[in-house]
Design a protein around this motif. Structure first.
Motif, PDB file in Angstrom:
ATOM      1  N   PRO A 147      57.032  90.087  71.050  1.00  0.00           N
ATOM      2  CA  PRO A 147      57.639  89.543  72.267  1.00  0.00           C
ATOM      3  C   PRO A 147      57.688  88.017  72.290  1.00  0.00           C
ATOM      4  O   PRO A 147      58.559  87.427  72.917  1.00  0.00           O
ATOM      5  N   SER A 148      56.750  87.359  71.594  1.00  0.00           N
ATOM      6  CA  SER A 148      56.744  85.896  71.577  1.00  0.00           C
ATOM      7  C   SER A 148      57.644  85.337  70.485  1.00  0.00           C
ATOM      8  O   SER A 148      57.776  84.123  70.352  1.00  0.00           O
ATOM      9  N   GLY A 149      58.248  86.215  69.673  1.00  0.00           N
ATOM     10  CA  GLY A 149      59.139  85.762  68.607  1.00  0.00           C
ATOM     11  C   GLY A 149      58.469  85.698  67.246  1.00  0.00           C
ATOM     12  O   GLY A 149      59.110  85.348  66.263  1.00  0.00           O
ATOM     13  N   ASP A 150      57.161  86.000  67.182  1.00  0.00           N
ATOM     14  CA  ASP A 150      56.467  85.999  65.896  1.00  0.00           C
ATOM     15  C   ASP A 150      57.012  87.106  65.011  1.00  0.00           C
ATOM     16  O   ASP A 150      57.180  88.245  65.445  1.00  0.00           O
ATOM     17  N   ILE A 151      57.288  86.768  63.755  1.00  0.00           N
ATOM     18  CA  ILE A 151      57.754  87.758  62.786  1.00  0.00           C
ATOM     19  C   ILE A 151      56.614  88.032  61.824  1.00  0.00           C
ATOM     20  O   ILE A 151      56.072  87.111  61.209  1.00  0.00           O
ATOM     21  N   THR A 152      56.233  89.301  61.738  1.00  0.00           N
ATOM     22  CA  THR A 152      55.180  89.676  60.794  1.00  0.00           C
ATOM     23  C   THR A 152      55.738  90.730  59.847  1.00  0.00           C
ATOM     24  O   THR A 152      56.591  91.532  60.218  1.00  0.00           O
ATOM     25  N   GLY A 153      55.252  90.687  58.611  1.00  0.00           N
ATOM     26  CA  GLY A 153      55.708  91.644  57.615  1.00  0.00           C
ATOM     27  C   GLY A 153      54.528  92.283  56.913  1.00  0.00           C
ATOM     28  O   GLY A 153      53.440  91.723  56.850  1.00  0.00           O
ATOM     29  N   SER A 154      54.753  93.459  56.371  1.00  0.00           N
ATOM     30  CA  SER A 154      53.701  94.143  55.634  1.00  0.00           C
ATOM     31  C   SER A 154      53.635  93.588  54.222  1.00  0.00           C
ATOM     32  O   SER A 154      54.517  92.859  53.781  1.00  0.00           O
ATOM     33  N   ALA A 155      52.582  93.940  53.501  1.00  0.00           N
ATOM     34  CA  ALA A 155      52.413  93.491  52.121  1.00  0.00           C
ATOM     35  C   ALA A 155      53.618  93.912  51.300  1.00  0.00           C
ATOM     36  O   ALA A 155      54.089  95.030  51.380  1.00  0.00           O
ATOM     37  N   GLY A 156      54.150  92.972  50.532  1.00  0.00           N
ATOM     38  CA  GLY A 156      55.300  93.269  49.696  1.00  0.00           C
ATOM     39  C   GLY A 156      56.629  93.030  50.379  1.00  0.00           C
ATOM     40  O   GLY A 156      57.669  93.079  49.733  1.00  0.00           O
ATOM     41  N   SER A 157      56.619  92.747  51.662  1.00  0.00           N
ATOM     42  CA  SER A 157      57.865  92.464  52.372  1.00  0.00           C
ATOM     43  C   SER A 157      58.126  90.970  52.310  1.00  0.00           C
ATOM     44  O   SER A 157      57.229  90.174  52.557  1.00  0.00           O
ATOM     45  N   SER A 158      59.318  90.589  51.952  1.00  0.00           N
ATOM     46  CA  SER A 158      59.634  89.178  51.757  1.00  0.00           C
ATOM     47  C   SER A 158      60.942  88.836  52.440  1.00  0.00           C
ATOM     48  O   SER A 158      61.813  89.683  52.614  1.00  0.00           O
ATOM     49  N   ILE A 159      61.060  87.574  52.802  1.00  0.00           N
ATOM     50  CA  ILE A 159      62.332  87.042  53.278  1.00  0.00           C
ATOM     51  C   ILE A 159      62.857  86.176  52.155  1.00  0.00           C
ATOM     52  O   ILE A 159      62.141  85.322  51.633  1.00  0.00           O
ATOM     53  N   SER A 160      64.098  86.394  51.776  1.00  0.00           N
ATOM     54  CA  SER A 160      64.645  85.666  50.646  1.00  0.00           C
ATOM     55  C   SER A 160      65.974  85.043  51.014  1.00  0.00           C
ATOM     56  O   SER A 160      66.787  85.643  51.689  1.00  0.00           O
ATOM     57  N   GLY A 161      66.172  83.833  50.521  1.00  0.00           N
ATOM     58  CA  GLY A 161      67.456  83.168  50.673  1.00  0.00           C
ATOM     59  C   GLY A 161      68.253  83.264  49.379  1.00  0.00           C
ATOM     60  O   GLY A 161      69.288  82.660  49.226  1.00  0.00           O
ATOM     61  N   SER A 162      67.731  84.002  48.421  1.00  0.00           N
ATOM     62  CA  SER A 162      68.367  84.141  47.120  1.00  0.00           C
ATOM     63  C   SER A 162      68.563  85.606  46.814  1.00  0.00           C
ATOM     64  O   SER A 162      67.758  86.451  47.180  1.00  0.00           O
ATOM     65  N   SER A 163      69.599  85.927  46.082  1.00  0.00           N
ATOM     66  CA  SER A 163      69.832  87.326  45.734  1.00  0.00           C
ATOM     67  C   SER A 163      69.020  87.757  44.526  1.00  0.00           C
ATOM     68  O   SER A 163      68.973  88.918  44.200  1.00  0.00           O
ATOM     69  N   THR A 164      68.368  86.804  43.834  1.00  0.00           N
ATOM     70  CA  THR A 164      67.632  87.169  42.625  1.00  0.00           C
ATOM     71  C   THR A 164      66.136  86.955  42.726  1.00  0.00           C
ATOM     72  O   THR A 164      65.405  87.291  41.814  1.00  0.00           O
ATOM     73  N   SER A 165      65.637  86.382  43.805  1.00  0.00           N
ATOM     74  CA  SER A 165      64.198  86.163  43.934  1.00  0.00           C
ATOM     75  C   SER A 165      63.780  86.354  45.376  1.00  0.00           C
ATOM     76  O   SER A 165      64.605  86.454  46.255  1.00  0.00           O
ATOM     77  N   THR A 166      62.477  86.374  45.607  1.00  0.00           N
ATOM     78  CA  THR A 166      61.982  86.540  46.971  1.00  0.00           C
ATOM     79  C   THR A 166      61.237  85.297  47.420  1.00  0.00           C
ATOM     80  O   THR A 166      60.517  84.676  46.642  1.00  0.00           O
ATOM     81  N   GLY A 167      61.425  84.940  48.647  1.00  0.00           N
ATOM     82  CA  GLY A 167      60.696  83.823  49.238  1.00  0.00           C
ATOM     83  C   GLY A 167      61.179  82.459  48.788  1.00  0.00           C
ATOM     84  O   GLY A 167      60.511  81.465  49.010  1.00  0.00           O
ATOM     85  N   SER A 168      62.312  82.371  48.135  1.00  0.00           N
ATOM     86  CA  SER A 168      62.804  81.068  47.688  1.00  0.00           C
ATOM     87  C   SER A 168      64.084  80.728  48.430  1.00  0.00           C
ATOM     88  O   SER A 168      64.885  81.595  48.747  1.00  0.00           O
ATOM     89  N   PHE A 169      64.247  79.465  48.702  1.00  0.00           N
ATOM     90  CA  PHE A 169      65.432  78.978  49.387  1.00  0.00           C
ATOM     91  C   PHE A 169      65.980  77.810  48.595  1.00  0.00           C
ATOM     92  O   PHE A 169      65.219  77.013  48.033  1.00  0.00           O
ATOM     93  N   GLY A 170      67.276  77.682  48.530  1.00  0.00           N
ATOM     94  CA  GLY A 170      67.894  76.571  47.815  1.00  0.00           C
ATOM     95  C   GLY A 170      67.501  75.241  48.425  1.00  0.00           C
ATOM     96  O   GLY A 170      67.130  74.308  47.727  1.00  0.00           O
ATOM     97  N   ASP A 171      67.542  75.114  49.726  1.00  0.00           N
ATOM     98  CA  ASP A 171      67.187  73.885  50.427  1.00  0.00           C
ATOM     99  C   ASP A 171      66.420  74.240  51.686  1.00  0.00           C
ATOM    100  O   ASP A 171      66.684  75.257  52.317  1.00  0.00           O
ATOM    101  N   VAL A 172      65.477  73.378  52.044  1.00  0.00           N
ATOM    102  CA  VAL A 172      64.792  73.491  53.316  1.00  0.00           C
ATOM    103  C   VAL A 172      64.956  72.156  54.020  1.00  0.00           C
ATOM    104  O   VAL A 172      64.594  71.114  53.479  1.00  0.00           O
ATOM    105  N   HIS A 173      65.529  72.146  55.187  1.00  0.00           N
ATOM    106  CA  HIS A 173      65.718  70.921  55.967  1.00  0.00           C
ATOM    107  C   HIS A 173      64.750  70.953  57.138  1.00  0.00           C
ATOM    108  O   HIS A 173      64.734  71.912  57.909  1.00  0.00           O
ATOM    109  N   ILE A 174      63.939  69.901  57.265  1.00  0.00           N
ATOM    110  CA  ILE A 174      62.945  69.829  58.330  1.00  0.00           C
ATOM    111  C   ILE A 174      63.246  68.592  59.163  1.00  0.00           C
ATOM    112  O   ILE A 174      63.361  67.489  58.630  1.00  0.00           O
ATOM    113  N   ASN A 175      63.366  68.784  60.457  1.00  0.00           N
ATOM    114  CA  ASN A 175      63.649  67.691  61.361  1.00  0.00           C
ATOM    115  C   ASN A 175      62.344  67.206  61.974  1.00  0.00           C
ATOM    116  O   ASN A 175      61.798  67.829  62.855  1.00  0.00           O
ATOM    117  N   ASP A 176      61.766  66.134  61.503  1.00  0.00           N
ATOM    118  CA  ASP A 176      60.592  65.473  62.057  1.00  0.00           C
ATOM    119  C   ASP A 176      59.331  65.772  61.263  1.00  0.00           C
ATOM    120  O   ASP A 176      58.978  64.991  60.402  1.00  0.00           O
TER     121      ASP A 176
END
Length: 188
Positions: A147-176
């Motif tokens: 309800p607070s917007g927290d995203i939790t995943g089980s072991a082995g679950s990954s968020i990926s920005g790539s079609s060939t790997s898990t947990g990697s992103f081409g770019d990360v932009h951080i404001n501040d």
């Protein structure tokens, strides 16, 4: 030819029937019409239900474009129930399920697709709900959005920005600020 004869279902009037039964000796449960056997209506014919007021009556029909129509001319609902349990209501704003219900495929392979032209919205807050939205496969909850917007995943679950790997992103932009190992910005 019978002259001066009357056909009546009543002993005091002519041409009125208390109830009609087709294919059976008597009508059931004080119904005006009881039919035993199949009934067929041709395309574009309707069964109307007389409202107590107004001129537009609800109806069901099957039209020449092969559409089965259930029409309610008012803002009331079309309800589906089994026994004494109301399963769902269809109203002008959408489909409302009453209580916890499942949308499932039949036994075997099947995919349920939810497709929206302008996006898809999953909302668990309607009616004061505060439970998470969960993504489950088999008996494993892979992702849960609380309800607070927290995203939790089980072991082995990954968020990926790539079609060939898990947990990697081409770019990360951080404001501040980038915070690692802390939950508050007070320590930076």
């Amino acid at each position: 030819v019978l002259q001066n004869s009357k056909v009546s279902g009543s002993s005091t009037s002519t041409g009125s029937f208390g109830a009609v039964s087709i294919g059976k000796g008597t009508a059931d449960n004080q119904r005006a019409l009881t039919i035993v056997g199949n009934v067929q209506l041709e395309n574009n014919n309707s069964i109307y239900f007389k409202r107590s007021t107004g001129t537009a009556d609800p109806y069901i029909n099957y039209d020449s474009s092969n559409n089965f129509n259930i029409f309610n001319p008012l803002t009331g609902e079309i309800k589906f129930a089994i026994g004494s349990g109301n399963i769902l209501d269809i109203e002008s704003t959408g489909i409302n399920f009453n209580g916890s219900k499942s949308i499932t495929t039949s036994t075997g392979a099947g995919v349920i697709s939810i497709i929206g032209n302008s996006g898809v919205k999953i909302d668990s807050s309607n009616g004061g709900g505060s439970g998470p939205i969960e993504f489950i496969q088999g008996s494993t909850t892979h992702w849960s959005i609380g309800p607070s917007g927290d995203i939790t995943g089980s072991a082995g679950s990954s968020i990926s920005g790539s079609s060939t790997s898990t947990g990697s992103f081409g770019d990360v932009h951080i404001n501040d600020k980038l915070l690692i190992g802390t939950k508050t910005a007070d320590t930076v």
